[in-house]
Scaffold this active site. Structure first.
Site, mmCIF file in Angstrom:
data_model
loop_
_atom_site.group_PDB
_atom_site.id
_atom_site.type_symbol
_atom_site.label_atom_id
_atom_site.label_comp_id
_atom_site.label_asym_id
_atom_site.label_seq_id
_atom_site.Cartn_x
_atom_site.Cartn_y
_atom_site.Cartn_z
ATOM 1 C CG LEU A 1 -1.822 -1.187 1.502
ATOM 2 C CD1 LEU A 1 -2.433 -1.075 2.705
ATOM 3 C CD2 LEU A 1 -2.813 -1.101 0.216
ATOM 4 C CG ASP A 2 0.501 4.237 -2.888
ATOM 5 O OD1 ASP A 2 1.425 3.521 -3.399
ATOM 6 O OD2 ASP A 2 -0.441 4.723 -3.620
ATOM 7 C CE LYS A 3 5.051 8.979 4.775
ATOM 8 N NZ LYS A 3 6.102 10.197 4.546
ATOM 9 N NE ARG B 1 -2.133 8.463 -4.845
ATOM 10 C CZ ARG B 1 -0.695 8.713 -4.245
ATOM 11 N NH1 ARG B 1 -0.245 7.658 -3.946
ATOM 12 N NH2 ARG B 1 -0.397 9.836 -4.498
#
Length: 328
Positions: free
Chosen positions: A137-139, A241
């Site tokens: 998962l992205d930060k 996104r």
């Protein structure tokens, strides 16, 4: 967990004509073909007591012997941290990752990542590539991640991800309004001029573009925003996104793809400030479903929406109520 592996297998007649590494992958499915190739080249996996090469042909009837020791896969340091563990057994670990936590060490984030926390939680993770992390998962995306605790579980989970049998559902607050759901089928690759960004590219295979498919469903409509539920069919970097921005409905708070967000006309000062100052992309991995790599049982987990997104939704609902009907 023992670090020693000892297996002996007779090559059946139906494997006649196969490459050594291909037959080994069929007969020892608990480990990836790449790892088996490494063991063949290193002499840990032998055929009739002799070392061989991955491309050597087998005839059937040979005896494969695997004697190997799992070794640390990186020089990362264990760092104790509070992990929100949703589920754990001897094969897998499911974590509810908070926003702000980097998953894997990289340039600019050498430590204090989820990987470092995993090593402190379970020392055996050091013997598994990427400490058992099979997807990321992205930060600044919160929510559910599964981590393998054994090589066998890692191989199985990677296969499930490739076969697209792992279900990953995300909640996102996006800009604009839609009448319903849909699918974005648009290949993605690295942005040609902005190397920190990903982008939709014309064709899969061109310029490094890979197939990317996101399904989305409208959950709740506000005056100038929506809560949508996204389901990944593929798992490209920044996929939700990029895809939502591609259809002109970028995520609230997204620093890379969000652009200048529109504000509801006549919105309260609190809502305006919350939208303008939302400090991350409003994206949460809410549900995860997969087949357990050892038991074969289907498993499913849910993670509650984090407080910052709940607060945003509370303000958006109040704004909608004050301005008249419009809910879905």
């Amino acid at each position: 967990m023992s670090n020693q592996i000892h297996l002996e297998i007779e090559v059946p007649a139906e494997c006649a004509g196969q490459r050594f590494d291909q037959a080994a992958a069929d007969l020892i499915p608990d480990y990836s073909r790449a790892r088996l190739q490494t063991w063949i080249k290193g002499g840990q996996l032998t055929v009739d007591g002799r070392s061989g090469k991955p491309k050597d042909k087998l005839f059937g009837g040979e005896r494969l012997v695997l004697r190997a020791e799992l070794e640390p896969q990186g020089e990362w340091l264990p760092q104790k941290m509070d992990l929100d563990i949703v589920y754990e057994d001897g094969a897998i670990l499911v974590i509810n990752k908070p926003a702000g936590l980097v998953v894997h060490p990289a340039a600019g984030n050498p430590d204090n990542t989820l990987l470092n926390g995993l090593l402190a939680h379970n020392a055996g993770q050091q013997n598994i590539p990427r400490a058992g992390i099979v997807h990321r998962l992205d930060k600044d995306t919160s929510g559910l991640m599964v981590v393998a605790k054994t090589l066998q579980a890692q191989t199985d989970l990677v296969d499930q991800l490739k076969e697209r049998s792992v279900s990953r559902l995300y909640d996102a607050v996006v800009q604009g309004t839609l009448s319903g759901g849909g699918t974005v089928d648009a290949p993605m690759g690295r942005h040609r001029t902005h190397r920190l960004k990903m982008a939709v590219l014309p064709n899969a295979g061109m310029g490094g573009a890979k197939e990317a498919i996101t399904h989305y469903r409208l959950q709740e409509r506000f005056r100038s925003h929506m809560l949508v539920r996204c389901q990944l069919e593929t798992g490209r970097t920044h996929q939700i996104r990029v895809h939502m921005a591609h259809i002109r409905h970028p995520l609230v708070g997204d620093p890379l793809y969000g652009g200048r967000g529109k504000l509801p006309q006549g919105a309260t000062r609190e809502l305006v400030e919350t939208l303008q100052q939302f400090s991350r992309q409003a994206l949460h991995a809410a549900e995860l479903a997969l087949i357990h790599p050892e038991s074969g049982e289907p498993m499913h987990w849910q993670a509650p929406m984090p407080e910052d997104m709940l607060q945003l939704l509370t303000l958006l609902r109040a704004d909608r109520k004050d301005s008249g009907p419009g809910s879905v």
